[in-house]
Scaffold this active site. Structure first.
Site, short mmCIF file in Angstrom:
data_model
loop_
_atom_site.label_atom_id
_atom_site.label_comp_id
_atom_site.label_asym_id
_atom_site.label_seq_id
_atom_site.Cartn_x
_atom_site.Cartn_y
_atom_site.Cartn_z
N GLU A 226 0.83 -1.35 0.17
CA GLU A 226 0.04 -0.09 0.07
C GLU A 226 0.83 1.16 -0.12
O GLU A 226 0.72 1.98 0.78
CB GLU A 226 -1.11 -0.01 1.04
CG GLU A 226 -1.94 -1.01 1.17
CD GLU A 226 -2.87 -1.35 2.52
OE1 GLU A 226 -3.07 -0.36 2.89
OE2 GLU A 226 -2.96 -2.61 2.73
N GLU A 332 -5.95 -10.93 -0.20
CA GLU A 332 -6.51 -10.49 1.28
C GLU A 332 -8.13 -10.64 1.28
O GLU A 332 -8.79 -9.98 1.70
CB GLU A 332 -5.93 -9.34 1.80
CG GLU A 332 -4.75 -9.27 1.90
CD GLU A 332 -4.14 -7.85 2.45
OE1 GLU A 332 -5.14 -7.13 3.13
OE2 GLU A 332 -2.86 -7.62 2.45
#
Ligand code: G3I
Length: 414
Positions: A226, A332
């Site tokens: 991220e 995820e």
């Protein structure tokens, strides 16, 4: 048998025969549909007593095969199967002649993994459900920097050692998550941000220490997690504050240097469908790929029954990044199923969302693994009361489990 022959025939193979001296027969196998599990090359090295045929995939040495006078078949088994194999055959000091190439399309389903957390593995039902239903694990928190180096130079490995050891004892491959993640970077790194050289050393030392400590048991790393903001801008974190965007390349260089054989991934949230974040990610990983620093990208897929990419949108995303020569993974996934009154309707819609994502992954040869973010609803990171995963809080399977399993096993593109 005919099926795979037909599929193999669908493979485009261009062979350039070698010439004397440093012979090299360039063998390209852009796979049209479905990854290959195995490529069998029959070749002969003539004009010499013995030659070595080196086979490299994606520019990295994969196998060396000794050749004598007679024809020799080298079967190259890939694990996991690549999506497009650039197999370079090179023999020195003699003429290399390739007679036949056959490729066996991938028939194995996409591997299904889950996030794992140390505090739950002592629960027999958790451990049993995980071992019986998942083929790999991702450490949910134990390998993050705030857990492994809470103070400068003070490493804490006991939890990570226990969790990685638990997985290894069950022969579960481990995805190491995440070497660099802004949200879980300890405060002490922020205090260094005025001193770029110090932060650069911190970054390199941390990555090198972890990759080398777990190298034999963690073969895939989310090196950076991220780094990109919603608008395609750089997210603020301690490493960005000190080094600017170059911290990303620095991280990958350090990881590649620490273990050239590990698979290095960039992992992102909210880039599952075309948007400015995805475009910025595409440019960034394309540059890392050109420098030989990255092997794959992860799309987290934290979605809901109301919001997330369709099958077509996710498949297009996976294909876009696979075209860079990268592995792609769903890393995820969870599906927040709030907002529909009837529980059956909620569960059915959730199952469809998982199935669509599974089909998109199965349809793209480069999609090598599909990971959900937790074993059962009550251990999800989402606040209590949510039901985002494949098993409920009693470890009973939900409709989504069978729907996803079927999607991951279905023939590519079905
Ligand atoms: O370890 C401390 C413990 O000592 C302390 O007593 C406790 C008090 O709350 O906190 C514990 O740390 C928590 C940590 O999980 C370990 O359990 C943090 O507060 C908590 O914020 C942290 O949440 C994790 C979150 O990442 C942090 O960003 C979630 O479990 C984890 O599922 C989540 O995972 C992220 C991925 O890494 C990246 N993609 C998004 C995904 C969901 O946010």
């Amino acid at each position: 048998m005919q099926g795979w022959r037909a599929a193999a025939a669908a493979l485009m193979v261009a062979i350039v025969l070698g010439v004397p001296a440093a012979d090299a027969a360039e063998l390209r196998l852009p796979v049209a549909e479905g990854a290959v599990d195995r490529i069998s090359v029959t070749a002969r090295a003539r004009g010499c007593e013995r030659a070595l045929m080196t086979v490299s995939v994606g520019g990295r040495l994969h196998k060396t095969v000794g050749f004598g006078r007679r024809w020799r078949r080298a079967t190259i088994v890939f694990d996991p199967a690549p999506f497009a194999a650039d197999v370079a055959l090179a023999a020195t000091r003699c003429r290399l002649k390739v007679r036949r190439v056959t490729a066996v399309p991938r028939t194995a389903p996409v591997a299904l993994g889950t996030a794992v957390t140390l505090k739950h593995v002592a629960d027999e039902r958790y451990a049993t459900t995980l071992s019986a239903n998942f083929a790999s694990v991702t450490t949910e928190n134990e390998l993050k920097m705030d857990q492994t180096q809470p103070r400068s130079g003070e490493y804490r490995f006991e939890n990570a050692d226990r969790l990685v050891g638990w997985a290894a004892a069950r022969s579960l491959p481990v995805r190491g998550h995440a070497l660099v993640f802004g949200t879980q970077t300890p405060r002490w790194v922020w205090h260094q941000r005025q001193f770029p050289d110090m932060v650069r050393k911190t970054l390199r030392d941390h990555i090198t220490t972890l990759v080398r400590r777990y190298g034999d048991r963690v073969r895939e790393w989310d090196v950076v997690n991220e780094a990109i903001g919603h608008e395609g801008d750089w997210r603020s974190n301690a490493f960005y504050a000190a080094l600017g965007p170059e911290y990303v390349e620095e991280s990958f260089r350090a990881a590649r240097h620490a273990d050239p054989t590990a698979k290095l991934f960039y992992n992102e949230i909210g880039a599952d469908l075309a948007n400015p974040k995805q475009d910025a990610m595409f440019a960034m990983v394309g540059d890392l790929k050109a420098k030989g620093l990255i092997d794959g990208v992860g799309f987290q897929m934290h979605v809901s029954i109301h919001e997330g990419p369709s099958y077509e949108q996710l498949r297009a995303t996976l294909e876009r990044f696979a075209a860079l020569g990268l592995e792609v993974q769903i890393t995820e996934m969870d599906v927040d199923a709030d907002g529909l009154s009837a529980p059956e309707e909620r569960l059915a819609r959730q199952a469809q969302v998982y199935a669509d994502a599974g089909r998109a992954c199965r349809a793209v040869p480069a999609c090598t693994r599909f990971t959900v973010w937790g074993v059962a609803d009550h251990v999800s990171w989402l606040q209590p009361g949510k039901v985002p995963l494949l098993f409920d809080s009693s470890f009973a399977p939900k409709p989504a489990l069978e729907a996803l399993r079927l999607a991951l096993q279905s023939p590519p593109g079905a």
